[in-house]
Each structure stands twice: as C-alpha cells, then as structure tokens.
Design a protein around this motif. Structure first.
Motif, PDB file in Angstrom:
ATOM      1  N   GLY A  79     -29.508  33.802  39.515  1.00 20.02           N
ATOM      2  CA  GLY A  79     -28.510  33.821  38.755  1.00 20.02           C
ATOM      3  C   GLY A  79     -27.345  33.059  38.883  1.00 20.02           C
ATOM      4  O   GLY A  79     -25.962  32.865  38.471  1.00 20.02           O
ATOM      5  N   SER A  80     -27.340  32.521  39.997  1.00 18.65           N
ATOM      6  CA  SER A  80     -26.590  31.404  40.197  1.00 18.65           C
ATOM      7  C   SER A  80     -25.328  30.698  38.733  1.00 18.65           C
ATOM      8  O   SER A  80     -26.489  30.480  37.949  1.00 18.65           O
ATOM      9  CB  SER A  80     -25.824  30.907  40.723  1.00 18.65           C
ATOM     10  OG  SER A  80     -26.609  30.889  41.820  1.00 18.65           O
ATOM     11  N   ASN A  81     -24.525  30.209  38.963  1.00 12.35           N
ATOM     12  CA  ASN A  81     -24.206  29.271  37.782  1.00 12.35           C
ATOM     13  C   ASN A  81     -23.634  28.262  38.487  1.00 12.35           C
ATOM     14  O   ASN A  81     -23.245  27.786  39.355  1.00 12.35           O
ATOM     15  CB  ASN A  81     -22.521  29.786  37.583  1.00 12.35           C
ATOM     16  CG  ASN A  81     -21.721  28.870  36.263  1.00 12.35           C
ATOM     17  OD1 ASN A  81     -22.315  28.071  36.179  1.00 12.35           O
ATOM     18  ND2 ASN A  81     -21.106  29.583  36.267  1.00 12.35           N
ATOM     19  N   HIS A  82     -25.024  27.309  38.050  1.00 14.33           N
ATOM     20  CA  HIS A  82     -24.470  25.784  39.060  1.00 14.33           C
ATOM     21  C   HIS A  82     -23.821  24.661  38.254  1.00 14.33           C
ATOM     22  O   HIS A  82     -23.529  23.760  38.408  1.00 14.33           O
ATOM     23  CB  HIS A  82     -25.731  25.016  38.795  1.00 14.33           C
ATOM     24  CG  HIS A  82     -26.929  26.584  39.325  1.00 14.33           C
ATOM     25  ND1 HIS A  82     -27.604  26.350  41.212  1.00 14.33           N
ATOM     26  CD2 HIS A  82     -28.025  27.339  38.908  1.00 14.33           C
ATOM     27  CE1 HIS A  82     -27.956  27.177  41.071  1.00 14.33           C
ATOM     28  NE2 HIS A  82     -28.523  27.460  39.688  1.00 14.33           N
ATOM     29  N   GLN A  83     -22.949  24.966  37.074  1.00 12.66           N
ATOM     30  CA  GLN A  83     -22.031  24.225  36.038  1.00 12.66           C
ATOM     31  C   GLN A  83     -20.850  23.849  37.189  1.00 12.66           C
ATOM     32  O   GLN A  83     -20.277  25.022  37.922  1.00 12.66           O
ATOM     33  CB  GLN A  83     -21.625  24.715  35.015  1.00 12.66           C
ATOM     34  CG  GLN A  83     -22.988  24.938  34.041  1.00 12.66           C
ATOM     35  CD  GLN A  83     -24.012  23.631  34.147  1.00 12.66           C
ATOM     36  OE1 GLN A  83     -22.483  22.576  33.673  1.00 12.66           O
ATOM     37  NE2 GLN A  83     -24.531  23.852  33.790  1.00 12.66           N
TER      38      GLN A  83
END
Length: 179
Positions: free
Chosen positions: A104-108
C-alpha cells in the motif's frame, strides 16, 4: 580584686560592608561575562544537533538509494531490502517515498498534506536513536512535520527558537539543513 586585660579584641561576626560590596561586584561581573557565552554555547549545541540529524538523514537517503541501485531495481519499489528493516518504498527514481506500508506504499514524489507519510519516512530512515518526530507541534518531540507542500517534507526543530529545520525532497533525494 579584679584584673582587667586590655587589648583583647572581640570576635568578629558576619561580613563588613566592603566585603559584601566586593562579592556582589564580582558576581555581577561574572554574570555579565559568562551568561552570554553560556547562551551562545546553548544555541551552538542545538545547531550542531540539527546539523548532525540532517547529515544522518541525508546519509540514510543515499544508502537506501544505493541499495535500490545495487539490487538492480527499476522503478518504484514497495520494500527495498538491505536497508534497516526492509520497509522503505521508493519513487520511480529510487528515492525513499514511504515506509511501513508494504504493497500500500505511496510511490509518488508529491507529499502535499500527508505529514503522516513524512513521519513514517523519518522513523524508517533514521533507524536507531532517531530524534522524536510528530505531526503535532509539541515540546515533547524533537521535531514536528509542518503540513508538507509539493515534494518536500519539512521537519522543524522544537528544542530551540531558532526556526531550524531539515527538508527532504522526495523528487530528487536532496536533504537541506536550515539553521
């Protein structure tokens, strides 16, 4: 018959006025000279702490990105192995972008309004003995995360009134210490 011995002096009790004036003057001079130096050392110690923490954060960012490169990773990763607990995610370019979120990591690189993400990054990158960080402005913590804008997490130092901070830019991995 009474014998009188003359020339005996009485025992002196207390201080003379001159002695008291001299002591007060010396204490005053010491205060005027020593207090500014103590205050200067106090500010220098805080600046040194912020500088060291900024250096540690910059090193952690570079080490994590190096692990990303060494592992031959391309693009965003959920958990870069080989650094800390292996729980840090990256952007497409390999810069730390999130932590403790797994798939669920945010890569932005954009962190606008997401101070919790900046706190997670801080804690995951500064693994051991990390200064305390919070989303709330409180003297119980060493740093607080101002509501981030764009791609920059801003960590404000709470232990002095110098407005010192550390900024981490997720877009290019730069860490800037501002004293």
């Amino acid at each position: 018959m009474t014998i009188r011995v003359s020339g005996q002096s009485r025992k002196q009790c207390g201080f003379t006025l001159i002695e008291l004036v001299v002591v007060v003057t010396l204490v005053g001079i010491l205060a005027v000279v020593a207090l500014p130096r103590m205050a200067e050392n106090y500010d220098s110690a805080h600046a040194g702490s912020v500088t060291a923490t900024g250096g540690a954060l910059a090193s952690a960012v570079i080490i994590l990105r190096s692990q990303w490169v060494v592992k031959g990773a391309k693009g965003a990763q959920d958990n870069v192995e080989g650094y800390g607990e292996g729980n840090v995610a990256t952007t497409q370019l390999g810069w730390p972008s999130d932590a403790n979120m797994g798939t669920g990591s945010n890569h932005q690189a954009t962190v606008t309004g997401d101070s919790a993400r900046c706190v997670r990054l801080w804690m995951a990158l500064l693994i051991v003995n990390a200064p305390k960080v919070s989303q709330e402005k409180s003297s119980q913590f060493d740093y607080w995360v101002a509501l981030p804008e764009g791609s920059v997490c801003k960590y404000y130092y709470m232990k002095s009134d110098q407005n010192s901070r550390i900024e981490y830019d997720l877009k290019n991995g730069s860490v800037i210490t501002i004293l």
